[in-house]
Structure formats: structure tokens, C-alpha cells
Design a protein around this motif. Structure first.
Motif, short mmCIF file in Angstrom:
data_model
loop_
_atom_site.label_atom_id
_atom_site.label_comp_id
_atom_site.label_asym_id
_atom_site.label_seq_id
_atom_site.Cartn_x
_atom_site.Cartn_y
_atom_site.Cartn_z
N PRO A 151 0.80 -1.22 0.00
CA PRO A 151 0.00 0.00 0.00
C PRO A 151 0.83 1.27 0.00
N ARG A 152 2.04 1.21 0.54
CA ARG A 152 2.89 2.40 0.55
C ARG A 152 3.35 2.75 -0.85
N ILE A 153 3.66 1.71 -1.63
CA ILE A 153 4.05 1.94 -3.02
C ILE A 153 2.83 2.32 -3.86
N GLN A 154 1.70 1.70 -3.56
CA GLN A 154 0.47 2.05 -4.28
C GLN A 154 0.13 3.53 -4.11
N ALA A 155 0.37 4.06 -2.92
CA ALA A 155 0.12 5.49 -2.69
C ALA A 155 0.99 6.34 -3.61
N ILE A 156 2.25 5.93 -3.79
CA ILE A 156 3.14 6.69 -4.66
C ILE A 156 2.70 6.56 -6.12
N LEU A 157 2.38 5.35 -6.54
CA LEU A 157 1.99 5.12 -7.93
C LEU A 157 0.70 5.86 -8.28
#
Length: 561
Positions: free
Chosen positions: A116-122
Motif C-alpha cells: 500500500p505504501r508503493i500504491q500510494a506513490i503510484l
């Protein structure tokens, strides 16, 4: 009809400082009622509007009928194009949900990364940057907010994340409209202004993905995901600098966002962060607790964050899931970048001299104000383009006209208080601008002399906080920045660019944008809570921009083109 009105820059005892304190009262009203008293956003907006009208008439001597007409022009502008864009953006998303295709999109995002942390960035930073480049004016906040909600984020966390992410791309948003506006008003080559902005905002772009890791999962998230966050931020920053200086100011955000997304996809083939499952569980627990606590609104029936797609995610299903967003990119690219389409759409724009107001308001310099002409871009507006795109998506997804119309009507009903809020805030902005309150504040800040370089971005921040638009902030203060720079023997282009750069971090605290994102994620009425969570992020980034600008005006002049 009242006589022509000329704003008095120092109506209180002929003192600019005292006049500025009075002129600041409407803004203070907004922040106190929202952040301290925790009023509903529409009441805060209406209260601040009332204060601004009293000051305009009682202190500045603006005829009451002109003050009232200024408020009506602002309210109409708030309805169209601002809320027109937001309503269309949320309806566009709603179509993907009601068709059942959004679950496939979640699966596609999970395939790239289920962290989810990477999804927030993407989603919030890369895809949001693309939407900002093409549409702007609140659409990125609305769309990425509900996208984060749909992949399992708690509403408040999604709202804060998309607001913080929607910073660095703003200067070059809507095909660099803020920068082009500044160039048109000052006579400075907008490409030169853009090249300077491209040497300021990359410092913000570099760290925003790191901020998102911290916002999503605290220090643990930052510790586990900093390599990819720093990589995406660095690529976005470097490409933003290169594109703004050597390729195209208009295409800067498009190239930067795509580059950031591409490097993320490549890096994730060889590297994965630790703690993904634990981070997802923490967010899921938070989401359930938030839903159980109440005081939230349903955005759609398919955003609980617990559903999963069934069956194999084939190439066709993947393409169909991505189709609406690819179509958005195509439609906006054609409308904004292909000259025949761009010229045709521009030719349909209408201008209306606001009845009773146009010709009766002067600028501080004594010229007839052009701000009293209302632009009606009925076809070229991002809201209309999103509506057209949504109709195509509905047809491809086989969503019946009845379902599509019902979804639009239900959104209007849900957003009624948000629409009132934005209308009130834009009324406030127009009254402050046309009565002279905003210019009084600007001239006071501009009186800092040589040290003005360290304070110049505050004007951009202030203008964007009031209007919700970096373009509007430049329309307010670009020429003032130019004049103040000349008087203080500073580089006018640098000060004008700093107005744009300061404005990008003012969007976080704009009541207009707070309302947009709160409505999108189902937190209407809790704008004050969101404001308290993002205020210090905004101030911190503003301080950084001020320091960068001040140093570039003095000891780091070699950084300028």
C-alpha cells in the motif's frame, strides 16, 4: 448604478500594515473556524464571505452592490468550471465501479505492487501527476482520492495522502497553465519562467514520495520503502528539471509522471519491500475502525477495500480495466496538445461581461479590471472533457443510460454542501480580490526590500490558499512580484517563478481543495480535521521553497538559467 470603484491599498489610517491586518481577517476567519472551532466547511466559507463583504463595504468603501455582484461572479465561477470538473470526475469514477471493472483495476495495481505504501506513490504521485498535467483544477484530487479508497485505504489517510502528493506537479499543471498565465501578464517569456520553476519544484518532488511512505505507514513505512520512494522522487525531479529547461514546459509533468511510473515498474521487477502484509493489515484494521466509528459517507458500494476480483486477470480484462484512464490521457492529450483540436475548443469559449460589474471596477493602478469578465469554456473545460470521456466509457462498459444518469444525480445530491462550500469560497476570493484586500496584503509583503526574495513565495501560497488555483494566484500576484523585484533590484523572472512555486504547496490548505477531496472520499463536513493534518506539511514545504528562492536570489545565482 454605483460609480467606478478604485481600490484603496491602505484604507486604515493610510497605513499599509494596519490595512493588511484588517484585510487578513477573512482568511483568519476561514482557518480559525475550520481548524480551531471545527465548523462545517460551508459555514466556515459563508462566515468568511460575510466578513470579507463587511470589510469591503465598511473599510474599503466598495459600493455594496458592487461587492454583492463580485460575490455572485465568484459563486458562479465556483459552480462552473470548478465543481463541474469535480462532479464529472467523481461520476467518471462511479461508472467504473458500477460496471464492476474497478475491481480489475485494483488487481492490475496489485500486480504492479500489492504494497500500500508503493500504491500510494503510484496512484497519488505518478498517476495524480499525469492527471494534474492534463486536467488540473481538482480533478486529480477527486480521482486519486477514490482510487486509494478503493484499494483499501482509510478515508482520512487517503485524503491526506493525495493532498500532499498533489504539490510538485501543480506548477506545470493543466499543460503549464499557471506559468503561461504568469508570462502573459508580466511580458516575461513563459519558457524562461518555467525553466526557473524547473529549478525549484524538483526539490519538492524529490521528497514527496518519501513523505507518502511516512504518511501511509509511519517511520516503519519510510524505513522499508525508502529505496523505491527516493528513486521515483529522484527520477521525477531530474526529468522535471530537464523537461522544463530543455524539452517543453507544457509537457513537463506528463514526461515526469510517466518516467516516475516507468522506473517504478522496472525497479519492482528486481526489488520488493519488507513488511507488505503487515502494512496492508494495519491499513485494513484502520479502515474497519473508521467505518465503525461513523461520520463518513458512502462513496460507492464497491469501496470497502475487502472485495477481490474473481477469475484470471487476462490481457483483455487488464486492458478493459485500464481503458477509462488511458482514454482520459488520450482525450486530454488531443484537446491540449493537438493544435487543430486545441484551437477548435478554444474557439467555443464564451466571455460574459458580468452585468453591473464590468467596467465599474478598477485595478490598483487605475486601469479597468479585466477580472469582471466571466469565461465560460463550456466545451473546452476539463469537466466537459471528462463528461464526454465518461459517456464513451459507459458505452464501452455497457452501463445503461438510466444507471449513468442516476449515478450523476446521486452524486449531485451527495455533494450539495460541497458545492455550496466551493461557491462560498470563490465568492470570498472574488470579493477580496476586487475590493483590494488581497492586493493590500501583497503590497505589504512586497515591502520587505532585498529580503523580499525569501518571502516572495508566500504570496503564491496565499493566493492559492484563497482561490484553490496556482493559475489564479499568478493572476493575482505575478505583476506585483515583477514590480516588487524591480524596486528591490532582484530578478523579476525569479520572483514571478517563485509565486508559482509557492503556490504549489498552498493547494493543501485551500478550503476549495479540502472540500473536493473530503467529498471524494466520503468525509464531507470533516474538512477542518483534514486541514489540521496537512497544515504543517504545507508550511514546512513553503519554508523550503522560501529558502530555495532566497538563496537563488543571492548566493546561488549560478543555479538560474
Amino acid at each position: 448604478m454605483s460609480s467606478t470603484y478604485l481600490p484603496d491599498l491602505a484604507p486604515v489610517a493610510d497605513n499599509l500594515f494596519l490595512s493588511s491586518l484588517v484585510a487578513l481577517l477573512p482568511l483568519i476567519t476561514v482557518f480559525v473556524t475550520l481548524g480551531v472551532l471545527r465548523w462545517r466547511a460551508h459555514w466556515a466559507g459563508l462566515g468568511a464571505l460575510a466578513v470579507s463583504l463587511v470589510i469591503a463595504v465598511g473599510v474599503y468603501g466598495m459600493p455594496a452592490d458592487l461587492a454583492g455582484l463580485s460575490a455572485t461572479q465568484g459563486a458562479v465561477f465556483g459552480l462552473f468550471p470548478i465543481m463541474w470538473i469535480v462532479v464529472s470526475a467523481i461520476w467518471f469514477y462511479e461508472l467504473t465501479v458500477r460496471s464492476g471493472r474497478f475491481l480489475d483495476l485494483r488487481a492490475v495495481i496489485d500486480r504492479i505492487s500489492d504494497d500500500p505504501r508503493i500504491q500510494a506513490i503510484l496512484i497519488a504521485f505518478c498517476f495524480g501527476g499525469m492527471l494534474e498535467a492534463l486536467a488540473g483544477f481538482g480533478a486529480p484530487l477527486a480521482i486519486t482520492g477514490v482510487m486509494l479508497l478503493a484499494v483499501g485505504f482509510a478515508r482520512m489517510r487517503a485524503a491526506v495522502a493525495v493532498l500532499v502528493a498533489n504539490t510538485a506537479p501543480v506548477a506545470f499543471g493543466a499543460i503549464a497553465t499557471p506559468i503561461i498565465t504568469a508570462g502573459a501578464l508580466t511580458g516575461i517569456d513563459y519558457e524562461h519562467i518555467g525553466s526557473i520553476v524547473g529549478r525549484q519544484t524538483p526539490f519538492i518532488a524529490l521528497v514527496v514520495p518519501l513523505f507518502l511512505c511516512l504518511l501511509v505507514d509511519g517511520r516503519k513505512g519510510l524505513k522499508q520503502c525508502w529505496p523505491i520512494a527516493l528513486t521515483i522522487g529522484a527520477v521525477f525531479a531530474v526529468v522535471q528539471f530537464v523537461a522544463a529547461n530543455y524539452i517543453s514546459v507544457e509537457l513537463t509533468d506528463i514526461i515526469s509522471a510517466l518516467s516516475g511510473l516507468a522506473v517504478a515498474v522496472i525497479m519492482l521487477r528486481f526489488w520488493r519491500p519488507d513488511g507488505t502484509a503487515e502494512a496492508r493489515q494495519r491499513l485494513l484494521t484502520e479502515r474497519r475502525q473508521e467505518e465503525a466509528s461513523g461520520d463518513v459517507q458512502d462513496v460507492t458500494s464497491a469501496t470497502s477495500g475487502t472485495e477481490t476480483t474473481t477469475g484470471e486477470l487476462t490481457t483483455r480484462r487488464t486492458l478493459m480495466a485500464l481503458f477509462p484512464y488511458l482514454l482520459v490521457i488520450v482525450v486530454f492529450s488531443v484537446a491540449k496538445l493537438w493544435d487543430p483540436a486545441k484551437d477548435f475548443l478554444a474557439s467555443t469559449d464564451l466571455s460574459l461581461a458580468w452585468p453591473g460589474l464590468d467596467g465599474n471596477i478598477l485595478t490598483a493602478e487605475g486601469a479597468i479590471s479585466t477580472a469582471t469578465v466571466y469565461g465560460f469554456p463550456w466545451l473546452s473545460s476539463p469537466g466537459t472533457l471528462l463528461l464526454i470521456t465518461g459517456v464513451i466509457v459507459a458505452a464501452v462498459y455497457r452501463v445503461s443510460p438510466a444507471v449513468a444518469v442516476r449515478a450523476y444525480w446521486e452524486n449531485l445530491v451527495k455533494m450539495r454542501f460541497s458545492i455550496l462550500t466551493v461557491a462560498a469560497v470563490l465568492s470570498l476570493a472574488y470579493v477580496m480580490n476586487q475590493s483590494g484586500q488581497t492586493i493590500t496584503i501583497g503590497h505589504w509583503i512586497a515591502g520587505a526590500g532585498a529580503s523580499f526574495a525569501f518571502f516572495a513565495p508566500i504570496l503564491g501560497w496565499l493566493g492559492t490558499a484563497v482561490t484553490g488555483s496556482d493559475t489564479s494566484a499568478n493572476a493575482l500576484f505575478a505583476t506585483l512580484q515583477q514590480t516588487a523585484a524591480t524596486q528591490a533590484d532582484l530578478d523579476p523572472a525569479l520572483m514571478v517563478a517563485s509565486n508559482t512555486s509557492g503556490g504549489v504547496v498552498g493547494k493543501l490548505v485551500s478550503p476549495q481543495n479540502l472540500t473536493i477531496v473530503a467529498t471524494a472520499v466520503g468525509l464531507a463536513g470533516r474538512e477542518s480535521e483534514i486541514l489540521r493534518k496537512v497544515m504543517w506539511w504545507s508550511i514546512g514545504m513553503l519554508v523550503a521553497i522560501c529558502v530555495i528562492n532566497g538563496l537563488q536570489a543571492t548566493v546561488l545565482q549560478w543555479m538560474l538559467p
